[in-house]
Each structure stands twice: as structure tokens, then as C-alpha cells.
Design an enzyme around this catalytic site. Structure first.
Site, PDB file in Angstrom:
ATOM      1  N   LYS A 130     -16.978  30.547 -28.585  1.00 26.30           N
ATOM      2  CA  LYS A 130     -17.343  29.798 -27.377  1.00 26.30           C
ATOM      3  C   LYS A 130     -16.700  30.322 -26.107  1.00 26.30           C
ATOM      4  O   LYS A 130     -15.586  30.827 -26.099  1.00 26.30           O
ATOM      5  CB  LYS A 130     -16.930  28.325 -27.544  1.00 26.30           C
ATOM      6  CG  LYS A 130     -17.752  27.615 -28.579  1.00 26.30           C
ATOM      7  CD  LYS A 130     -19.045  27.099 -28.003  1.00 26.30           C
ATOM      8  CE  LYS A 130     -18.833  25.665 -27.544  1.00 26.30           C
ATOM      9  NZ  LYS A 130     -20.054  25.100 -26.993  1.00 26.30           N
ATOM     10  N   GLN A 174      -7.400  -2.179   3.933  1.00 26.41           N
ATOM     11  CA  GLN A 174      -6.354  -1.389   3.295  1.00 26.41           C
ATOM     12  C   GLN A 174      -6.930  -0.604   2.115  1.00 26.41           C
ATOM     13  O   GLN A 174      -6.375   0.408   1.697  1.00 26.41           O
ATOM     14  CB  GLN A 174      -5.232  -2.323   2.813  1.00 26.41           C
ATOM     15  CG  GLN A 174      -4.086  -1.633   2.132  1.00 26.41           C
ATOM     16  CD  GLN A 174      -2.857  -2.541   2.072  1.00 26.41           C
ATOM     17  OE1 GLN A 174      -2.189  -2.755   3.073  1.00 26.41           O
ATOM     18  NE2 GLN A 174      -2.582  -3.095   0.905  1.00 26.41           N
ATOM     19  N   TYR A 229      -9.831  -6.613  12.208  1.00 24.86           N
ATOM     20  CA  TYR A 229      -9.145  -6.125  11.012  1.00 24.86           C
ATOM     21  C   TYR A 229      -9.097  -7.198   9.934  1.00 24.86           C
ATOM     22  O   TYR A 229      -8.930  -8.387  10.218  1.00 24.86           O
ATOM     23  CB  TYR A 229      -7.703  -5.704  11.374  1.00 24.86           C
ATOM     24  CG  TYR A 229      -6.903  -5.233  10.170  1.00 24.86           C
ATOM     25  CD1 TYR A 229      -7.010  -3.923   9.732  1.00 24.86           C
ATOM     26  CD2 TYR A 229      -6.088  -6.117   9.459  1.00 24.86           C
ATOM     27  CE1 TYR A 229      -6.294  -3.496   8.615  1.00 24.86           C
ATOM     28  CE2 TYR A 229      -5.378  -5.694   8.345  1.00 24.86           C
ATOM     29  CZ  TYR A 229      -5.485  -4.381   7.928  1.00 24.86           C
ATOM     30  OH  TYR A 229      -4.789  -3.966   6.827  1.00 24.86           O
ATOM     31  N   ASN A 273      -2.238  -2.727  13.178  1.00 22.82           N
ATOM     32  CA  ASN A 273      -3.692  -2.589  13.107  1.00 22.82           C
ATOM     33  C   ASN A 273      -4.198  -1.342  13.838  1.00 22.82           C
ATOM     34  O   ASN A 273      -5.051  -0.609  13.328  1.00 22.82           O
ATOM     35  CB  ASN A 273      -4.372  -3.844  13.648  1.00 22.82           C
ATOM     36  CG  ASN A 273      -4.075  -5.056  12.769  1.00 22.82           C
ATOM     37  OD1 ASN A 273      -3.533  -4.909  11.682  1.00 22.82           O
ATOM     38  ND2 ASN A 273      -4.430  -6.239  13.252  1.00 22.82           N
ATOM     39  N   SER A 285     -12.962  27.382 -27.211  1.00 16.85           N
ATOM     40  CA  SER A 285     -12.974  26.164 -28.006  1.00 16.85           C
ATOM     41  C   SER A 285     -11.878  26.263 -29.052  1.00 16.85           C
ATOM     42  O   SER A 285     -11.587  27.349 -29.559  1.00 16.85           O
ATOM     43  CB  SER A 285     -14.329  26.012 -28.684  1.00 16.85           C
ATOM     44  OG  SER A 285     -14.207  25.196 -29.829  1.00 16.85           O
ATOM     45  N   SER A 304       0.831  -1.211   0.000  1.00 15.01           N
ATOM     46  CA  SER A 304       0.000   0.000   0.000  1.00 15.01           C
ATOM     47  C   SER A 304       0.863   1.257   0.000  1.00 15.01           C
ATOM     48  O   SER A 304       0.343   2.365   0.011  1.00 15.01           O
ATOM     49  CB  SER A 304      -0.928   0.000   1.212  1.00 15.01           C
ATOM     50  OG  SER A 304      -0.181  -0.203   2.410  1.00 15.01           O
ATOM     51  N   THR A 345     -39.648  26.678 -10.112  1.00 17.85           N
ATOM     52  CA  THR A 345     -39.933  25.312  -9.659  1.00 17.85           C
ATOM     53  C   THR A 345     -40.081  24.521 -10.961  1.00 17.85           C
ATOM     54  O   THR A 345     -40.550  25.072 -11.965  1.00 17.85           O
ATOM     55  CB  THR A 345     -41.230  25.206  -8.823  1.00 17.85           C
ATOM     56  OG1 THR A 345     -42.321  25.656  -9.623  1.00 17.85           O
ATOM     57  CG2 THR A 345     -41.139  26.040  -7.546  1.00 17.85           C
ATOM     58  N   HIS A 346     -39.665  23.293 -10.950  1.00 12.62           N
ATOM     59  CA  HIS A 346     -39.666  22.474 -12.185  1.00 12.62           C
ATOM     60  C   HIS A 346     -38.855  23.138 -13.295  1.00 12.62           C
ATOM     61  O   HIS A 346     -39.096  22.883 -14.468  1.00 12.62           O
ATOM     62  CB  HIS A 346     -41.095  22.215 -12.688  1.00 12.62           C
ATOM     63  CG  HIS A 346     -42.045  21.764 -11.635  1.00 12.62           C
ATOM     64  ND1 HIS A 346     -42.305  20.446 -11.349  1.00 12.62           N
ATOM     65  CD2 HIS A 346     -42.771  22.476 -10.748  1.00 12.62           C
ATOM     66  CE1 HIS A 346     -43.164  20.361 -10.349  1.00 12.62           C
ATOM     67  NE2 HIS A 346     -43.457  21.587  -9.949  1.00 12.62           N
ATOM     68  N   ASN A 380     -16.803  28.358 -22.561  1.00 14.01           N
ATOM     69  CA  ASN A 380     -17.356  27.181 -21.892  1.00 14.01           C
ATOM     70  C   ASN A 380     -17.139  27.225 -20.382  1.00 14.01           C
ATOM     71  O   ASN A 380     -16.043  27.544 -19.933  1.00 14.01           O
ATOM     72  CB  ASN A 380     -16.716  25.904 -22.452  1.00 14.01           C
ATOM     73  CG  ASN A 380     -17.022  25.727 -23.929  1.00 14.01           C
ATOM     74  OD1 ASN A 380     -18.097  26.115 -24.389  1.00 14.01           O
ATOM     75  ND2 ASN A 380     -16.081  25.176 -24.670  1.00 14.01           N
ATOM     76  N   GLU A 414     -18.708  22.813 -14.871  1.00 16.45           N
ATOM     77  CA  GLU A 414     -19.038  21.443 -15.281  1.00 16.45           C
ATOM     78  C   GLU A 414     -18.255  20.413 -14.461  1.00 16.45           C
ATOM     79  O   GLU A 414     -18.770  19.367 -14.094  1.00 16.45           O
ATOM     80  CB  GLU A 414     -18.723  21.257 -16.768  1.00 16.45           C
ATOM     81  CG  GLU A 414     -19.603  22.084 -17.677  1.00 16.45           C
ATOM     82  CD  GLU A 414     -19.123  22.019 -19.118  1.00 16.45           C
ATOM     83  OE1 GLU A 414     -18.267  22.849 -19.500  1.00 16.45           O
ATOM     84  OE2 GLU A 414     -19.578  21.130 -19.856  1.00 16.45           O
ATOM     85  N   LYS A 431      -8.321   3.628   1.630  1.00 19.10           N
ATOM     86  CA  LYS A 431      -7.540   4.861   1.527  1.00 19.10           C
ATOM     87  C   LYS A 431      -7.674   5.641   0.227  1.00 19.10           C
ATOM     88  O   LYS A 431      -7.960   6.840   0.245  1.00 19.10           O
ATOM     89  CB  LYS A 431      -6.057   4.546   1.762  1.00 19.10           C
ATOM     90  CG  LYS A 431      -5.811   4.030   3.153  1.00 19.10           C
ATOM     91  CD  LYS A 431      -4.386   3.633   3.411  1.00 19.10           C
ATOM     92  CE  LYS A 431      -4.285   2.968   4.760  1.00 19.10           C
ATOM     93  NZ  LYS A 431      -5.081   1.691   4.838  1.00 19.10           N
TER      94      LYS A 431
HETATM   95  N1  ARG Z   1      -1.204  -1.379   5.209  1.00 16.38           N
HETATM   96  C1  ARG Z   1      -2.176  -1.857   6.137  1.00 16.38           C
HETATM   97  C2  ARG Z   1      -3.489  -1.128   5.936  1.00 16.38           C
HETATM   98  O1  ARG Z   1      -3.486  -0.142   5.323  1.00 16.38           O
HETATM   99  C3  ARG Z   1      -1.707  -1.633   7.543  1.00 16.38           C
HETATM  100  C4  ARG Z   1      -2.209  -2.626   8.514  1.00 16.38           C
HETATM  101  C5  ARG Z   1      -1.669  -3.960   8.200  1.00 16.38           C
HETATM  102  N2  ARG Z   1      -1.963  -4.889   9.230  1.00 16.38           N
HETATM  103  C6  ARG Z   1      -1.794  -6.184   9.027  1.00 16.38           C
HETATM  104  N3  ARG Z   1      -2.024  -6.960  10.009  1.00 16.38           N
HETATM  105  N4  ARG Z   1      -1.397  -6.651   7.877  1.00 16.38           N
HETATM  106  O2  ARG Z   1      -4.516  -1.565   6.375  1.00 16.38           O
END
Ligand code: ARG
Length: 468
Positions: A293, A332, A327, A120, A287, A33, A165-166, A295, A300, A335
């Protein structure tokens, strides 16, 4: 890449004891990650500093070790800041990249940092710190946008425009009132963020892998050091929950929806058929083929950004549903969507604030549009109720017939002669013409929350105070 080709590194240093061989290249690729969680480096180091200080305080590590860890972490922070840190995919994530570098720099002491902690609770902590910062950043941006809207609303408290409205002409309103409607929505977005922040502000650190630890750690100390109200009460919950991210993303999605609606209005308003406002060169593009134009690309894109934000929300919901405690590596995947959504919202807010400050309303155009489409028909009906004591339902019918008559002749309600009006309701007198102008219409709507310029000015003033 063949599936059983080994990754360049061999046995992993974090669990090398049990393992003799390194992962396959594919294993490493799916597992790592670091490509995206390096964004968490500040939070990770901040958490480790607090953890080390606590370990020293309760006597789990020596003062010398803690000092070495602190120096080492601060140097690593400087390296990352300067772009001199080499992130390694073999070291999987930000936690192990930092820890490995720490041990490389300070030796033995670096290996003691992870006592009474697990990745964790570490990742749960980093994410909470990151989301908390994101909330604060977004909140400041929403406040800035609100200030821009309030300024323009005050400036245009009496600029009449059609209310729809509408998307059909309904009643005249003012641009100020219209802009303040968004201020209200954004104010609720901030309140939702504040709720979310208050609920999430508890520390997972010290939950360790899932069950807590036998070391005499002080979770209250680390919680306080990291600005949390208290440690989370249940270690399983601490490592397993991501509802703080879900709540932030829900709020971000709602806010993104508000921005998207406003952006759509800017797209409409800048269309020459409407011609309500103009955006300068700063917020439009030309454009490459059609020289005429202009834009509204920024609008948008703001309109569209909510797609990513809502996508991140649905994505994380889908990752978390059905996941057994505690966990799982699934988590992971919490993110990238979150980071992307936060960036999209931040950009959307900045662009919207920019357009609000930039846009030039065309007062004449707005006024002409405000009067079109028999928009003062309700004012006429209300006059019949007030002056002639007609029941509203009857007044509505009389007005409907007058609208039909004017429509057939291709004129406005105010273009009908008194005789033409009296043919529908004999008691109508000259006073009726005074309510048929758009100015009279908006000025009359003084009910609390209504469109009258005096209301708009008062509300803009109240908001300006609140946003100080
Ligand atoms: N890279 C992991 C995550 O984002 C960190 C936690 C990993 N924990 C584990 N027991 N493998 O969730």
C-alpha cells in the site's frame, strides 16, 4: 464538580465592588475563555499600547503612567513569549489576565489603562487584529500554492491527459491546463480575502461598552496606530458585529472547497487504476498490514479539512443569528471555531503545495488515458463541419454512429478504415485521421481560455508575472 461548589477564587477583581461572593465552579468553567483566547495575547497587548498612548496624548493619563503601562505591557509580552506567564481561569479571559498582571507589576497606573474602554470593544479589536493577520498569512500561503501550480503547469503545458465531465472521458486536455484551472480558483479566493480585509479594516476601539464614552478619547489616533483605515462609525455596531469573521470563514470555506476538490483528484490520480501521478514517500503512508500500500493520506486529510472550516462558519452563523444588539456573551463562542478553521486551512494549503511540488505525473499513462473512451469524437464531428460543411447536429449523429461501430469492434476511432467511415458518410476522406490524435485535439483548441499548449504556456507566463 458539584454545581454550587465555589470556585477557588473569591470575589472578582474586575467587578468586585458589586459582588461579595465568587462564582460557582461551574459558572467559572462555562464563563472562562482564557483556555482559548490566550491566543489573542499579542493583539490584546498591541491594542492596549495604542490605547494607553492615546490616553496620554489627550491628557487622560499622565506621561509617567503611560510609560509605566508601556514598560509593564512589554514585560508581560516577554513573559508570555517565554512561557513564564501564569494564565488564570479565575481571571476569565486574556484581557483580565493581562490587566491583572499589569497592576501586579506596576500598581496604580495599571488600573488606569481601562479608562474609556470596555472588554466589549477590546475583544472586538483583538479579533479584528487577529483575523487581519490570519488573512495576510492565508493569502501568502495561497500565493505560494499558486506559484507551485504555475510552475508545474508550465512544465506540463503539453502533457496530454483526459478531460472529464461526469468523471467520464470527455475530451483530451493537458495537465498544465488542468492545474491552471485551480490557479484561477485560488486567484479568486485571494481576491475575496482582499475584499474581506478591506471591509473589515476599521477600528472598533473606543466604542467602549456599547455607547461610546464621555472621555475625550481620540479614536482616529488609535485607529491609525493600529493600521486601520478609520474608526467604525457606530459604537453599537462596533461591539456587536462579527461579520468580518463570518466573511473570512466564508472565504476560507470556499478556498477549502477548492483544496478539497483538488485533493480528491490526487486521490483518484494516484489510484493504480488511474495511475496518472505518483506521490513520493514524503506525502504518502504505508499500511501496517498490507505491504503493497501507498496511501494518499495527506490528500485525504486536505479533502476532509473543509469539514471543520465549513463547520466553523455554520457554527458562528448560528451563534450570531437572532442575537439582539449589542454584545452578548454568546459572542465569546466566536473564537475556537475560527482559530481551528484557520489552522486547518493553513495546514491544507501547505500540504497541497507540498503535494503539487512532489507529484510525478506518468506521461505515458496520461496519454493512453487521454485517447481512450473515444475522446476525440468531438474533433471528428468538428472536422465533418469544417471540411464537409455538415450542420453540427448531423455531424454529431454521423460521429455517434462511428463511435458505436468502433465500440462494437473494440477499437479506437482511428482504427476504423476509410471504407468503414465512408459507409456512414461517403464524402469522408483521409484527412480525417489527422484530427483523431490527442495531440492534434489539444493543439487545435486555441480559442481564448482553451486547452492548447500555446495558451497554457502564455497563461502560465502571465500568472508568473502577476505572482511576483
Ligand atoms: N471574553 C469575552 C469574549 O470573548 C470578552 C468580552 C467580555 N465582555 C463582557 N462584558 N463580559 O467575548
Amino acid at each position: 464538580m458539584s454545581s454550587h461548589q465555589p470556585a477557588p477564587s473569591t470575589s472578582n477583581q474586575a467587578w468586585g465592588g458589586r459582588y461579595s461572593e465568587g462564582p460557582s465552579a461551574i459558572m467559572q468553567a462555562i464563563n472562562a475563555s482564557i483556555g482559548f483566547d490566550r491566543k489573542l495575547w499579542r493583539q490584546d497587548i498591541r491594542g492596549s499600547l495604542a490605547h494607553a498612548a492615546m490616553l496620554k496624548h489627550v491628557g487622560i493619563i499622565s506621561a509617567d503612567d503611560e510609560a509605566a503601562i508601556r514598560d509593564g505591557l512589554n514585560q508581560i509580552a516577554a513573559e508570555i513569549e517565554a512561557g513564564e506567564f501564569t494564565f488564570s481561569e479565575a481571571l476569565e479571559d486574556i484581557h483580565m489576565n493581562v490587566e491583572a498582571r499589569l497592576t501586579e507589576r506596576i500598581g496604580e497606573a495599571g488600573k488606569r489603562l481601562h479608562t474609556g474602554r470596555s472588554r466589549n470593544d477590546q475583544v472586538a479589536l483583538d479579533m479584528r487584529l487577529w483575523v487581519r493577520d490570519a488573512i495576510d498569512g492565508i493569502d501568502g500561503q495561497i500565493a505560494d500554492l499558486m506559484r507551485a501550480l504555475v510552475d508545474r503547469a508550465d512544465e506540463h503545458a503539453a502533457t496530454v491527459m483526459p478531460g472529464f465531465t461526469h468523471l467520464q472521458p470527455a475530451q483530451p486536455t493537458t495537465l498544465g491546463h488542468h492545474l491552471l484551472a485551480y490557479v484561477e480558483m485560488l486567484g479568486r479566493d485571494r481576491a475575496r480575502l482582499a475584499d474581506c480585509r478591506a471591509r473589515m479594516n476599521e477600528s472598533p476601539l473606543g466604542a467602549a461598552a456599547l455607547c461610546g464614552t464621555g472621555f475625550p478619547i481620540d479614536r482616529h489616533m488609535t485607529a491609525a496606530a493600529l493600521g486601520f483605515d478609520q474608526p467604525m462609525r457606530n459604537s453599537l455596531d462596533a461591539v456587536a458585529s462579527r461579520d468580518f469573521s463570518l466573511e473570512f470563514l466564508s472565504t476560507a470555506t470556499i478556498c477549502g472547497t477548492h483544496l478539497s476538490r483538488f485533493a480528491e483528484e490526487i486521490v483518484l490520480w494516484t489510484n493504480p487504476y488511474f495511475g496518472f501521478v505518483k506521490l513520493s514517500d514524503a506525502f504518502t503512508t504505508g499500511s501496517s498490514i498490507m505491504p503493497q500500500k501507498r496511501n494518499p493520506d495527506a490528500a485525504e486529510l486536505v479533502r476532509a479539512k473543509v469539514g471543520r472550516i465549513a463547520g466553523a462558519l455554520v457554527g458562528l452563523m448560528t451563534v450570531m443569528k437572532g442575537l439582539p444588539l449589542t454584545y452578548g456573551k454568546d459572542m465569546q463562542e466566536d473564537k475556537e471555531g475560527l482559530f481551528d478553521a484557520t489552522e486547518a486551512l493553513a495546514l491544507g494549503l501547505a500540504a497541497t503545495a507540498g503535494m503539487v511540488r512532489d507529484m510525478q505525473p506518468d506521461g505515458a499513462r496520461l496519454k493512453a488515458a487521454a485517447g481512450a473512451g473515444f475522446s476525440t469524437a468531438t474533433d471528428l464531428a468538428d472536422w465533418l463541419v469544417r471540411e464537409l460543411r455538415l450542420p453540427f447536429r448531423d455531424a454529431h449523429h454521423v460521429t455517434g454512429r462511428l463511435v458505436a461501430k468502433a465500440d462494437a469492434k473494440g477499437i479506437d476511432l482511428s482504427g476504423l478504415s476509410l471504407e468503414e467511415m465512408q459507409a456512414e458518410e461517403p464524402r469522408i476522406h483521409n484527412g480525417i485521421y489527422s484530427v483523431l490524435t490527442v495531440e492534434a485535439s489539444v493543439a487545435s483548441r486555441t480559442s481564448y481560455g482553451g486547452t492548447a499548449p500555446v495558451n497554457v504556456r502564455r497563461m502560465a507566463g502571465e500568472w508568473r508575472e502577476r505572482l511576483k
